[in-house]
Design an enzyme around this catalytic site. Sequence first.
Site, PDB file in Angstrom:
ATOM      1  N   LEU A 238       0.322 -10.886  10.485  1.00 54.92           N
ATOM      2  CA  LEU A 238       1.111 -12.069  10.119  1.00 54.92           C
ATOM      3  C   LEU A 238       2.462 -11.647   9.545  1.00 54.92           C
ATOM      4  CD1 LEU A 238      -1.167 -14.869   8.713  1.00 54.92           C
ATOM      5  CD2 LEU A 238      -0.247 -14.516  10.983  1.00 54.92           C
ATOM      6  N   HIS A 239       3.311 -11.119  10.422  1.00 55.10           N
ATOM      7  CA  HIS A 239       4.597 -10.585   9.983  1.00 55.10           C
ATOM      8  C   HIS A 239       5.400 -11.604   9.163  1.00 55.10           C
ATOM      9  CE1 HIS A 239       4.018  -7.187  12.723  1.00 55.10           C
ATOM     10  NE2 HIS A 239       3.881  -8.020  13.744  1.00 55.10           N
ATOM     11  N   ASP A 240       5.764 -12.720   9.783  1.00 58.11           N
ATOM     12  CA  ASP A 240       6.720 -13.634   9.161  1.00 58.11           C
ATOM     13  C   ASP A 240       6.215 -14.338   7.909  1.00 58.11           C
ATOM     14  OD1 ASP A 240       8.160 -14.583  12.360  1.00 58.11           O
ATOM     15  OD2 ASP A 240       8.584 -12.899  11.027  1.00 58.11           O
TER      16      ASP A 240
END
Length: 309
Positions: A238-240
Site C-alpha cells: 500500500l504505497h500511497d
Amino acid sequence: MTTKRKVILDCDPGQDDAVAILLALASTEIELLAITAVAGNIGIGKTSLNARAVVELAGAETPVYAGCPRPLVRDPVDAAHIHGDSGIDGATLKPPVRPLAAGHAVDFIRDTVRAQPDGEITLVAIGPLTNLAAVLIQAPDVARRVREIVLMGGAIGLGNTTPAAEFNIYADPHAAHVVFTSGARIVMTPLELTHQVLATQDRIQAIRALGSEPARQIAGILDAYPKTTHFGATGGPLHDPCAVAWLLWPELMGGKECRVEIEMSSGPSLGRTVIEWRRQKREANALVLEQVDHATLFQRLIERFAIFR
Ligand code: RIB
Ligand code: CA
C-alpha cells in the site's frame, strides 16, 4: 482537539492512490482542500476522472483539478500494466457526476498556498512530481510557505520500475530534482517502508467485512492489486496510503534526515534517489522514513474505513 491539517493531495489514481484518497476522506484530522491529478499510472484524463469517481464513492464533494499531462522533460511512461487500462483495476465505480474543478491544478496549488498564512498547507504527493515542480518553478516562494511536502516515492536501495528507480521518480526525475532542491520541508516514504505495508488476504477480508460500498471497492482494488512478497508476507504493497498515514500516525514510522539527490542522466540509473543513508556528508533535504509498525497501521486503516456507511 488538535487543529485539522489542511491538505492538497496530488495523485495519479491509480489503485493505491484510490485507497489513499479514501483514507484521507475518512480522517477527521485532515481537511482535504482539493485533489490535484497528474499523469502517471495512466493519462491525465483517467487519473482526474478516477479521482472524481473515488471522491463521489466516499460521498464527498472535494474539488478535483486536472494538472500536468506529461513529465517535464522525459518521454511519458505509465503503469497501465499494473493498474489496468482504467487505471483502477478491481474497482467498479459509478462515473462521476460533478465536473472537474475549473482551472489548472498548478495554479490552484500556487494560489491556495499563497492565500493562506505560511505553514498552513501540507502538500501530499503520491504520483509523479510534475505538478509540484511546475508550481515551484513558477512560484519558488511556495517552498517556504508550505508546512511540508509528504511524498511517496524513491528507494534507499532497489527500485520497482527499474533496478534503480521507483515509479513516481522514474516517471518524472527532473520534476523530482526540482522538488528535492526547492528548499521545501520534505518527508519521504520510499519503497523500503511501503513494501512492509502489505494488503494480505486476511487484511483484505477484514476490509470487505466492513460491508459498505467503499469498503467493498477497496477490497476489490486490493484483490486485483499485484502482490509482492517481502519480509515473509505476501500482498499488495500500500504505497500511497503510507504518505497519508504519516499525517495521521507519525508515531508508527521512523527514519532519519538525509541528503537525497535524483539521478537525471539517461541510462540504467535514471530516476534513482541517491540517499546518504549511512553517512551524512551534506545538509539533509528530506526526512526519509524506513521503519513502520505495519500491523498497527493496518489495524488503524481498517478502523478508519469502518467510518464509511
Ligand atoms: O511506486 C509506487 C508508486 O507508483 C505509487 O504511487 C503508485 O500509485 C505508482 O504511482
Ligand atoms: Ca500513485
